[in-house]
Every structure is written in C-alpha cells, then in structure tokens.
Design a protein around this motif. Structure first.
Motif, PDB file in Angstrom:
ATOM      1  N   VAL A  10       0.834  -1.200   0.000  1.00 33.47           N
ATOM      2  CA  VAL A  10       0.000   0.000   0.000  1.00 33.47           C
ATOM      3  C   VAL A  10       0.871   1.253   0.000  1.00 33.47           C
ATOM      4  N   VAL A  11       2.000   1.200   0.705  1.00 26.80           N
ATOM      5  CA  VAL A  11       2.934   2.328   0.708  1.00 26.80           C
ATOM      6  C   VAL A  11       3.479   2.565  -0.701  1.00 26.80           C
ATOM      7  N   LEU A  71       0.844   3.959  -3.000  1.00 22.00           N
ATOM      8  CA  LEU A  71       0.587   5.380  -2.746  1.00 22.00           C
ATOM      9  C   LEU A  71       1.670   6.250  -3.375  1.00 22.00           C
ATOM     10  N   SER A 121       0.808   8.944  -6.228  1.00 26.32           N
ATOM     11  CA  SER A 121       1.022  10.353  -5.902  1.00 26.32           C
ATOM     12  C   SER A 121       1.580  11.147  -7.072  1.00 26.32           C
ATOM     13  N   VAL A 177     -11.159   4.579   1.442  1.00 34.96           N
ATOM     14  CA  VAL A 177     -10.022   5.205   2.131  1.00 34.96           C
ATOM     15  C   VAL A 177     -10.290   5.287   3.633  1.00 34.96           C
ATOM     16  N   LEU A 229      -9.796   1.891   4.992  1.00 35.15           N
ATOM     17  CA  LEU A 229      -8.359   1.611   5.083  1.00 35.15           C
ATOM     18  C   LEU A 229      -7.758   2.289   6.303  1.00 35.15           C
ATOM     19  N   SER A 236      -1.688   5.778   9.373  1.00 31.56           N
ATOM     20  CA  SER A 236      -3.093   5.742   8.968  1.00 31.56           C
ATOM     21  C   SER A 236      -3.538   7.084   8.415  1.00 31.56           C
ATOM     22  N   PHE A 255      -2.124   7.685   4.889  1.00 31.37           N
ATOM     23  CA  PHE A 255      -2.899   7.018   3.850  1.00 31.37           C
ATOM     24  C   PHE A 255      -4.242   7.705   3.640  1.00 31.37           C
ATOM     25  N   TYR A 259      -4.363   9.039  -0.105  1.00 29.31           N
ATOM     26  CA  TYR A 259      -5.318   8.412  -1.013  1.00 29.31           C
ATOM     27  C   TYR A 259      -6.607   9.228  -1.132  1.00 29.31           C
TER      28      TYR A 259
END
Length: 221
Positions: free
Chosen positions: A25-26, A29, A33, A163, A166, A200, A203, A207
């Motif tokens: 997920v990192v 992102l 971006s 989001v 998540l 958290s 993200f 996102y």
C-alpha cells in the motif's frame, strides 16, 4: 503442529501478511502520488510498470495469494472469536474496545469489495465509466482514465469510503501486528500507537486527496 492450522500460527500469518500488504500500500501510494505532479508523470509511471511484466505479475500473484489467505484466516478467526466467550483475536481486550478494533472484519470486507471493484475498473478496464485514450507520447492515458472516472460523484464516494475503511483497518492493524508478534508492551505502546496513527493518517490524506481534488475540479485535464 502446522502454523496455518493452529490459532497462534494463523494469527502470526495474519500479522506477517498484513505487514507485507502494508508495504504494498505504501508503494502503491508513492506511485499514485505522481498524479499530483501531472498527467505526464502518472502516465510515465504506469508505462514503466507495463514495461516490467516479469516483475509486476509475480508480485501481483504473491499479493493475491497473501490477500486470499489473509481474508480467509481473518474470517475464520473472527468466527472463532464470536463463538468463544471471552475469546481474543490477536489483540488484548484493551485493543478490542476501540471502534476500529471492533469493526476490523467489516472494514476488511469493505476493502476486499473495493479491491475487486478497483481491479475491474482500472486494471481490467471492465466498468462502463472508463475512458481509454492515448496521450501525445503514445502512452496509455491513465491520468484521463482516473480523472474521468473519479469526477463522477458516486464513484468518488466509493473511493472515499474505501479510504476511510483503510484508515480504520490500519489504525488498529498496525498495533495488532506488533501485539501478535510480541513487540508491543507498556514501554513501547505509546510510540507504536503514534506511528500507527501517523501511518493511517498519511494514507487517509494521500489516497483521499485524489478523489476529493478530482471531484472539486482541482485535478483535471
């Protein structure tokens, strides 16, 4: 005793697989971006991934397997927890009193549904909203595809809900992972909580900004 048949082993696998998915997920992102820099950057990033199928597809297969097992064990452990009075799911009673902790199974299922939808939409391009064009450099125009879809209010809302799910899942999951691996104690807990919250929120903002800015017309062709 097999790791994946024992309760402790399954909890450890949940923690480890969750950590790997967190890293994914990192990376995702960071790639996404590029949309904030401009169409050329996002399209170049997407084209770069398309040029590396020997790396991308094995990674996708591994993540798919980890996701399936993570979901399966998450559901089975939750059902076991519901069926056992006073049972715990890889966390202490204190952790389970949080809203995020009590609803891990539901935020997880929301994320699973979103992942399926997201793949159908932008990977397989099977949803009717997807606009498929080529940019001036002959690359697939991912920027236009994303912007044209997320400027539809209902679709943007789906992404915003995902989001938030998540955010809640990771808010609890970061601490839960370390709790399961025995790395969370009274001395380290405040720092771990702070890191979990920071990740958290990162993200949530990173996102969440994409559909919000597109819907607001700030990110547009």
């Amino acid at each position: 005793m097999s790791m994946l048949t024992s309760s402790v082993g399954r909890k450890i696998f949940m923690a480890v697989s969750g950590l790997f998915m967190l890293l994914f997920v990192v990376a995702h992102l960071l790639g996404n971006s590029t949309i904030f820099i401009g169409a050329g950057w996002l399209n170049a990033y997407a084209e770069h991934l398309r040029s590396l199928p020997i790396l991308v597809w094995p990674e996708r297969v591994i993540m798919f397997v980890l996701l399936c097992l993570h979901v399966y064990f998450g559901i089975t452990l939750t059902l076991e927890n519901w069926g056992a009075k006073g049972g715990k799911y890889a966390v202490t009673r204190r952790l389970k009193t949080t809203f995020a902790g009590r609803n891990m199974i539901w935020t997880g299922l929301v994320l699973l549904a979103f992942i399926i939808y997201h793949l159908l939409q932008f990977t397989f391009r099977a949803t009717p909203d997807v606009v498929q064009t080529i940019d001036v450099q002959g690359r697939y125009d991912v920027f236009t595809m994303v912007v044209s879809s997320l400027r539809i209010t209902s679709i943007a809302a789906v992404y915003i809900v995902a989001v938030v799910a998540l955010f809640l899942h990771l808010y609890h999951g970061a601490e839960s992972i370390l709790q399961t691996l025995g790395l969370n104690d009274d001395r380290t807990r405040p720092k771990i909580n702070a890191v979990g919250i920071a990740i958290s929120v990162l993200f949530l903002v990173g996102y969440g900004a994409i559909p919000v800015l597109i819907l607001a017309g700030i990110l547009a062709r």
